[in-house]
Scaffold this motif. Structure first.
Motif, PDB file in Angstrom:
ATOM      1  N   CYS A 157       1.405  47.563  59.298  1.00  0.00           N
ATOM      2  CA  CYS A 157       0.063  47.932  58.813  1.00  0.00           C
ATOM      3  C   CYS A 157      -1.064  47.620  59.769  1.00  0.00           C
ATOM      4  O   CYS A 157      -2.221  47.910  59.462  1.00  0.00           O
ATOM      5  N   GLY A 158      -0.773  47.020  60.944  1.00  0.00           N
ATOM      6  CA  GLY A 158      -1.791  46.786  61.949  1.00  0.00           C
ATOM      7  C   GLY A 158      -2.455  45.433  61.832  1.00  0.00           C
ATOM      8  O   GLY A 158      -2.625  44.893  60.740  1.00  0.00           O
ATOM      9  N   ALA A 159      -2.862  44.891  62.986  1.00  0.00           N
ATOM     10  CA  ALA A 159      -3.464  43.557  63.014  1.00  0.00           C
ATOM     11  C   ALA A 159      -4.798  43.512  62.281  1.00  0.00           C
ATOM     12  O   ALA A 159      -5.233  42.447  61.843  1.00  0.00           O
ATOM     13  N   ASP A 160      -5.460  44.659  62.140  1.00  0.00           N
ATOM     14  CA  ASP A 160      -6.754  44.691  61.467  1.00  0.00           C
ATOM     15  C   ASP A 160      -6.645  44.990  59.972  1.00  0.00           C
ATOM     16  O   ASP A 160      -7.656  45.225  59.301  1.00  0.00           O
ATOM     17  N   ALA A 161      -5.435  44.978  59.448  1.00  0.00           N
ATOM     18  CA  ALA A 161      -5.235  45.220  58.015  1.00  0.00           C
ATOM     19  C   ALA A 161      -5.925  44.125  57.203  1.00  0.00           C
ATOM     20  O   ALA A 161      -5.803  42.941  57.497  1.00  0.00           O
ATOM     21  N   LEU A 162      -6.639  44.534  56.158  1.00  0.00           N
ATOM     22  CA  LEU A 162      -7.352  43.577  55.315  1.00  0.00           C
ATOM     23  C   LEU A 162      -6.424  42.935  54.291  1.00  0.00           C
ATOM     24  O   LEU A 162      -5.570  43.612  53.707  1.00  0.00           O
ATOM     25  N   LEU A 163      -6.613  41.646  54.062  1.00  0.00           N
ATOM     26  CA  LEU A 163      -5.920  40.978  52.965  1.00  0.00           C
ATOM     27  C   LEU A 163      -6.385  41.601  51.658  1.00  0.00           C
ATOM     28  O   LEU A 163      -7.584  41.633  51.366  1.00  0.00           O
ATOM     29  N   TYR A 164      -5.456  42.113  50.873  1.00  0.00           N
ATOM     30  CA  TYR A 164      -5.817  42.812  49.642  1.00  0.00           C
ATOM     31  C   TYR A 164      -5.418  42.037  48.393  1.00  0.00           C
ATOM     32  O   TYR A 164      -6.053  42.170  47.352  1.00  0.00           O
ATOM     33  N   GLU A 165      -4.367  41.243  48.514  1.00  0.00           N
ATOM     34  CA  GLU A 165      -3.928  40.437  47.373  1.00  0.00           C
ATOM     35  C   GLU A 165      -3.407  39.095  47.857  1.00  0.00           C
ATOM     36  O   GLU A 165      -2.665  39.015  48.838  1.00  0.00           O
ATOM     37  N   LEU A 166      -3.792  38.049  47.162  1.00  0.00           N
ATOM     38  CA  LEU A 166      -3.242  36.714  47.369  1.00  0.00           C
ATOM     39  C   LEU A 166      -3.171  36.067  45.991  1.00  0.00           C
ATOM     40  O   LEU A 166      -4.175  35.631  45.438  1.00  0.00           O
ATOM     41  N   CYS A 167      -1.975  36.054  45.442  1.00  0.00           N
ATOM     42  CA  CYS A 167      -1.823  35.584  44.065  1.00  0.00           C
ATOM     43  C   CYS A 167      -0.384  35.116  43.855  1.00  0.00           C
ATOM     44  O   CYS A 167       0.474  35.284  44.720  1.00  0.00           O
ATOM     45  N   ALA A 168      -0.161  34.530  42.710  1.00  0.00           N
ATOM     46  CA  ALA A 168       1.193  34.170  42.292  1.00  0.00           C
ATOM     47  C   ALA A 168       1.491  34.904  40.996  1.00  0.00           C
ATOM     48  O   ALA A 168       0.699  34.865  40.058  1.00  0.00           O
ATOM     49  N   LEU A 169       2.614  35.590  40.962  1.00  0.00           N
ATOM     50  CA  LEU A 169       3.078  36.274  39.759  1.00  0.00           C
ATOM     51  C   LEU A 169       4.040  35.324  39.055  1.00  0.00           C
ATOM     52  O   LEU A 169       5.132  35.054  39.562  1.00  0.00           O
ATOM     53  N   VAL A 170       3.628  34.807  37.915  1.00  0.00           N
ATOM     54  CA  VAL A 170       4.423  33.793  37.205  1.00  0.00           C
ATOM     55  C   VAL A 170       4.830  34.361  35.849  1.00  0.00           C
ATOM     56  O   VAL A 170       3.980  34.772  35.058  1.00  0.00           O
ATOM     57  N   THR A 171       6.112  34.390  35.589  1.00  0.00           N
ATOM     58  CA  THR A 171       6.604  34.840  34.286  1.00  0.00           C
ATOM     59  C   THR A 171       7.414  33.733  33.629  1.00  0.00           C
ATOM     60  O   THR A 171       8.001  32.881  34.307  1.00  0.00           O
ATOM     61  N   GLU A 172       7.431  33.794  32.300  1.00  0.00           N
ATOM     62  CA  GLU A 172       8.197  32.842  31.505  1.00  0.00           C
ATOM     63  C   GLU A 172       9.300  33.578  30.750  1.00  0.00           C
ATOM     64  O   GLU A 172       9.235  34.803  30.574  1.00  0.00           O
ATOM     65  N   PRO A 173      10.335  32.864  30.299  1.00  0.00           N
ATOM     66  CA  PRO A 173      11.377  33.515  29.499  1.00  0.00           C
ATOM     67  C   PRO A 173      10.773  34.254  28.310  1.00  0.00           C
ATOM     68  O   PRO A 173       9.933  33.714  27.587  1.00  0.00           O
ATOM     69  N   GLY A 174      11.189  35.487  28.119  1.00  0.00           N
ATOM     70  CA  GLY A 174      10.627  36.338  27.093  1.00  0.00           C
ATOM     71  C   GLY A 174       9.716  37.415  27.641  1.00  0.00           C
ATOM     72  O   GLY A 174       9.376  38.369  26.942  1.00  0.00           O
ATOM     73  N   SER A 175       9.311  37.292  28.904  1.00  0.00           N
ATOM     74  CA  SER A 175       8.471  38.312  29.520  1.00  0.00           C
ATOM     75  C   SER A 175       9.290  39.597  29.655  1.00  0.00           C
ATOM     76  O   SER A 175      10.386  39.588  30.214  1.00  0.00           O
ATOM     77  N   PRO A 176       8.785  40.732  29.129  1.00  0.00           N
ATOM     78  CA  PRO A 176       9.621  41.932  29.038  1.00  0.00           C
ATOM     79  C   PRO A 176       9.697  42.746  30.322  1.00  0.00           C
ATOM     80  O   PRO A 176       8.997  42.484  31.296  1.00  0.00           O
ATOM     81  N   ARG A 177      10.564  43.734  30.262  1.00  0.00           N
ATOM     82  CA  ARG A 177      10.823  44.606  31.402  1.00  0.00           C
ATOM     83  C   ARG A 177       9.690  45.613  31.585  1.00  0.00           C
ATOM     84  O   ARG A 177       9.109  46.111  30.626  1.00  0.00           O
ATOM     85  N   GLN A 178       9.383  45.913  32.835  1.00  0.00           N
ATOM     86  CA  GLN A 178       8.434  46.973  33.139  1.00  0.00           C
ATOM     87  C   GLN A 178       9.104  48.336  33.123  1.00  0.00           C
ATOM     88  O   GLN A 178      10.327  48.449  33.222  1.00  0.00           O
ATOM     89  N   ASN A 179       8.283  49.375  33.044  1.00  0.00           N
ATOM     90  CA  ASN A 179       8.748  50.723  33.342  1.00  0.00           C
ATOM     91  C   ASN A 179       8.698  50.935  34.849  1.00  0.00           C
ATOM     92  O   ASN A 179       7.875  50.347  35.553  1.00  0.00           O
TER      93      ASN A 179
END
Length: 415
Positions: A226-248
């Motif tokens: 994506c190139g050295a000048d690519a902007l940071l677009y996301e910095l996060c943690a995706l945290v799920t617990e038991p019971g979190s359902p399936r996506q489409n």
């Protein structure tokens, strides 16, 4: 985000797509507006048949229409699971040729032989392999990189993420912080089972250095993709617990000629089948497959029924980098055998992609380009992470990812 709204629009008319007696749970507000953390359905079969996800009876903001859409998405998720599972296999890292292995080993070695000075290393092993991995990413739409983080760093990052999640929830609860400044998913739709936690830079200096710094495991790959000048677009943690359902199944962004985003998911603990690994449909980021998936009619169903998918069960520190146009979905984090699953998400906007992304990235507001410019700070581009060596040469001394000073960027809070 774009993926969530797209799923709702596409699935609003699917409530009758499966037989009325299909096995479908009642859904709570477990689905956030981001595509990757959104709707699910039923859990994976294969360990004693279907296992129900946790479905709490929580009031929904969208009323009956929202309930109908959520139920349709659950039925759709179960149908997609049934189609994909027979041809599903674990996503594995690329098998290197003998030549590539030799070149990588030479780059990673600092030895010069008896009586000879060690040669100056100009590339790390990861940088040598970057063009190969970028080629796989371009062709397949996804590539796995094992050992992107050291186990110790992954463990420390996990502890930080879970503590920060607790602190952020407390701040939102007592009114000292707004939900949208801490989380990329509306809390009332999270059901307590999934959080898209927005993260500050400084506490993640070590993992970001190992991933993107000098000699880092993903820096060269991201630069190629994506190139050295690519902007940071996301910095996060995706945290799920038991019971979190399936996506489409969904892409994160609509098709355009160049990948809009390159997304890195890094496991902060082992991810087993029961914990809801992401599943990917390789080569589905191409224009032909994207058109089939987006068009009305039965083409989408035929595409999925014939697709060979790969699920990303990972060890702590392993990473998956994927093209945001690629079809994928998070699977269910099961009540039986599941566990808390935390994934570090670091995504960059491709410099070659000139069309809108379609959704706001999961990034603290103070790190957005306009906010940084207003405060007189430079934008957070990939190059900001690539160059730091703190006076040492990581390729020479065998270390990975010397850290960049991230303190000047602050904690990303809204000013």
């Amino acid at each position: 985000g774009m993926g969530w709204r797209l799923q709702l629009a596409l699935l609003a008319g699917l409530a009758a797509a499966l037989p009325s007696g299909a096995w479908v749970p009642q859904l709570p507000p477990c689905m956030g507006p981001r595509a990757r953390g959104g709707p699910g359905g039923l859990s994976r079969a294969g360990q004693g048949g279907l296992v129900r996800c946790a479905m709490a009876a929580t009031p929904l903001a969208g009323g009956q229409l929202y309930l109908d859409q959520a139920a349709a998405m659950a039925r759709r998720g179960e149908q997609e699971r049934a189609w994909l599972e027979p041809l599903s296999a674990e996503l594995i890292a690329p098998v290197l040729s003998a030549k590539a292995k030799k070149k990588s080993a030479a780059a990673g070695s600092a030895g010069g032989g008896f009586g000879k000075a060690a040669p100056k290393q100009t590339q790390s092993a990861a940088d040598v392999l970057a063009p190969l991995l970028a080629g796989v990413l371009q062709k397949e739409g996804v590539v796995r990189v094992d050992g992107a983080l050291s186990p110790a760093t992954a463990k420390a990052a996990l502890e930080y993420v879970l503590a920060e999640r607790s602190a952020s929830l407390a701040r939102v609860a007592d009114g000292s912080a707004r939900a949208q400044d801490c989380f990329g998913v509306e809390l009332e739709r999270g059901g307590g089972l999934r959080h898209d936690l927005l993260l500050p830079l400084a506490p993640l200096a070590q993992p970001l250095a190992e991933l993107l710094g000098t000699g880092g495991s993903l820096g060269g790959l991201m630069k190629e993709a994506c190139g050295a000048d690519a902007l940071l677009y996301e910095l996060c943690a995706l945290v799920t617990e038991p019971g979190s359902p399936r996506q489409n199944i969904h892409p994160d962004t609509p098709f355009q000629a160049n990948a809009p985003l390159l997304c890195a998911f890094i496991a902060l603990q082992d991810v087993t089948l029961a914990m809801g690994p992401t599943t990917f449909i390789s080569r589905s980021h191409k224009e032909e497959q994207s058109k089939i998936f987006a068009a009305p009619g039965g083409g989408r169903d035929a595409l999925l029924a014939a697709a060979a998918s790969s699920f990303a069960t990972l060890k702590a520190g392993d990473a998956v980098v994927f093209d945001s146009r690629l079809l994928h979905a998070g699977t269910a984090n099961l009540l039986e055998g599941g566990a808390t699953r935390a994934i570090l998400n670091v995504s960059f906007r491709n410099v070659k992609a000139d069309k809108p992304i379609g959704y706001k990235g999961s990034l603290r507001p103070g790190y957005e380009p306009q906010a940084l410019e207003a405060s007189g700070r430079p934008p957070l581009t990939l190059s900001a992470f690539l160059g730091g060596d703190n006076g040492s040469n990581a390729a020479e001394n065998g270390s990975k990812g010397a850290a960049v000073d991230l303190a000047p960027f602050g904690d990303g809070s809204r000013s």
